[in-house]
Design an enzyme around this catalytic site. Structure first.
Site, PDB file in Angstrom:
ATOM      1  N   ASN A   1     -13.091  -3.139   2.260  1.00 57.70           N
ATOM      2  CA  ASN A   1     -14.037  -2.029   2.292  1.00 57.70           C
ATOM      3  C   ASN A   1     -14.939  -2.138   1.062  1.00 57.70           C
ATOM      4  O   ASN A   1     -14.447  -2.315  -0.050  1.00 57.70           O
ATOM      5  CB  ASN A   1     -13.291  -0.687   2.284  1.00 57.70           C
ATOM      6  CG  ASN A   1     -12.404  -0.526   3.508  1.00 57.70           C
ATOM      7  OD1 ASN A   1     -12.720  -1.024   4.584  1.00 57.70           O
ATOM      8  ND2 ASN A   1     -11.279   0.153   3.345  1.00 57.70           N
TER       9      ASN A   1
ATOM     10  N   ASP B   1       0.842  -1.199   0.000  1.00 51.80           N
ATOM     11  CA  ASP B   1       0.000   0.000   0.000  1.00 51.80           C
ATOM     12  C   ASP B   1       0.879   1.251   0.000  1.00 51.80           C
ATOM     13  O   ASP B   1       1.872   1.341   0.721  1.00 51.80           O
ATOM     14  CB  ASP B   1      -0.920  -0.002   1.226  1.00 51.80           C
ATOM     15  CG  ASP B   1      -2.090   0.960   1.058  1.00 51.80           C
ATOM     16  OD1 ASP B   1      -3.241   0.503   0.940  1.00 51.80           O
ATOM     17  OD2 ASP B   1      -1.846   2.198   1.046  1.00 51.80           O
TER      18      ASP B   1
ATOM     19  N   HIS C   1     -10.344  -5.350  -3.520  1.00 50.81           N
ATOM     20  CA  HIS C   1      -9.033  -5.691  -2.955  1.00 50.81           C
ATOM     21  C   HIS C   1      -9.190  -6.059  -1.497  1.00 50.81           C
ATOM     22  O   HIS C   1     -10.093  -5.580  -0.818  1.00 50.81           O
ATOM     23  CB  HIS C   1      -8.040  -4.527  -3.100  1.00 50.81           C
ATOM     24  CG  HIS C   1      -8.569  -3.214  -2.600  1.00 50.81           C
ATOM     25  ND1 HIS C   1      -9.444  -2.436  -3.341  1.00 50.81           N
ATOM     26  CD2 HIS C   1      -8.372  -2.551  -1.437  1.00 50.81           C
ATOM     27  CE1 HIS C   1      -9.750  -1.354  -2.655  1.00 50.81           C
ATOM     28  NE2 HIS C   1      -9.132  -1.387  -1.491  1.00 50.81           N
TER      29      HIS C   1
HETATM   30  P1  5GP Z   1      -9.700   1.269   0.015  1.00 50.30           P
HETATM   31  O1  5GP Z   1      -9.854   2.521   0.843  1.00 50.30           O
HETATM   32  O2  5GP Z   1     -10.291   1.442  -1.365  1.00 50.30           O
HETATM   33  O3  5GP Z   1     -10.165   0.019   0.707  1.00 50.30           O
HETATM   34  O4  5GP Z   1      -8.149   1.055  -0.159  1.00 50.30           O
HETATM   35  C1  5GP Z   1      -7.423   1.610  -1.220  1.00 50.30           C
HETATM   36  C2  5GP Z   1      -5.970   1.577  -0.805  1.00 50.30           C
HETATM   37  O5  5GP Z   1      -5.188   1.760  -1.965  1.00 50.30           O
HETATM   38  C3  5GP Z   1      -5.595   2.692   0.175  1.00 50.30           C
HETATM   39  O6  5GP Z   1      -5.080   2.098   1.370  1.00 50.30           O
HETATM   40  C4  5GP Z   1      -4.543   3.501  -0.583  1.00 50.30           C
HETATM   41  O7  5GP Z   1      -3.500   3.935   0.247  1.00 50.30           O
HETATM   42  C5  5GP Z   1      -4.065   2.525  -1.644  1.00 50.30           C
HETATM   43  N1  5GP Z   1      -3.639   3.138  -2.888  1.00 50.30           N
HETATM   44  C6  5GP Z   1      -4.297   4.099  -3.594  1.00 50.30           C
HETATM   45  N2  5GP Z   1      -3.618   4.400  -4.712  1.00 50.30           N
HETATM   46  C7  5GP Z   1      -2.522   3.617  -4.731  1.00 50.30           C
HETATM   47  C8  5GP Z   1      -1.426   3.477  -5.646  1.00 50.30           C
HETATM   48  O8  5GP Z   1      -1.331   4.133  -6.685  1.00 50.30           O
HETATM   49  N3  5GP Z   1      -0.461   2.578  -5.315  1.00 50.30           N
HETATM   50  C9  5GP Z   1      -0.529   1.818  -4.187  1.00 50.30           C
HETATM   51  N4  5GP Z   1       0.469   0.951  -3.980  1.00 50.30           N
HETATM   52  N5  5GP Z   1      -1.545   1.913  -3.307  1.00 50.30           N
HETATM   53  C10 5GP Z   1      -2.532   2.801  -3.571  1.00 50.30           C
END
Ligand code: 5GP
Ligand code: ZN
Length: 102
Positions: free
Chosen positions: A83, A30, A96
């Site tokens: 989520n 992340d 994810h």
């Molecule tokens: P969500 O909030 O959708 O469950 O989690 C999305 C996750 O993706 C977040 O923890 C955020 O930090 C991560 N994330 C968003 N954009 C990127 C990216 O471009 N690269 C990586 N490695 N993680 C990302």
């Protein structure tokens, strides 16, 4: 999907280190870690969220991947998080599973 960060990472359009992959999913660290180790396990197929899955055998493939990733990364104690929907904190609309380990 053209405008999806995770699809772009998988295709190489956005550079990111893929730490694991198999036939069904891949994993990245992340970008904004909320634990010492914070890994995202992502299906290769673009599926928006748990609400859009039809074939739930994918989930067993993802949890099998988690076991492989944790072995590779030496993780024994961890939390998983999914989520679903923006109001539940989903920011990237491609399914994810978070692996969080301290
Ligand atoms: P969500 O909030 O959708 O469950 O989690 C999305 C996750 O993706 C977040 O923890 C955020 O930090 C991560 N994330 C968003 N954009 C990127 C990216 O471009 N690269 C990586 N490695 N993680 C990302
Ligand atoms: Zn996608």
């Amino acid at each position: 999907m053209t405008n999806c960060i995770f699809c772009k990472i998988l295709s190489g359009e956005i550079p990111s280190k893929i730490i694991y992959q198999d036939d069904y999913c891949f994993a990245i660290n992340d970008i904004n870690p909320k634990a010492k180790k914070h890994i995202l396990v992502i299906p290769k197929e673009h599926i928006e969220s748990l609400n859009e899955i039809n074939d739930f055998s994918l989930m067993s493939k993802m949890f099998e991947a988690i076991k492989n990733i944790n072995k590779q990364e030496n993780i024994n104690h961890f939390k998983t998080q999914i989520n679903t929907g923006s109001q539940a904190g989903q920011e990237v609309m491609h399914l994810h599973i978070h692996i969080l380990a301290n």
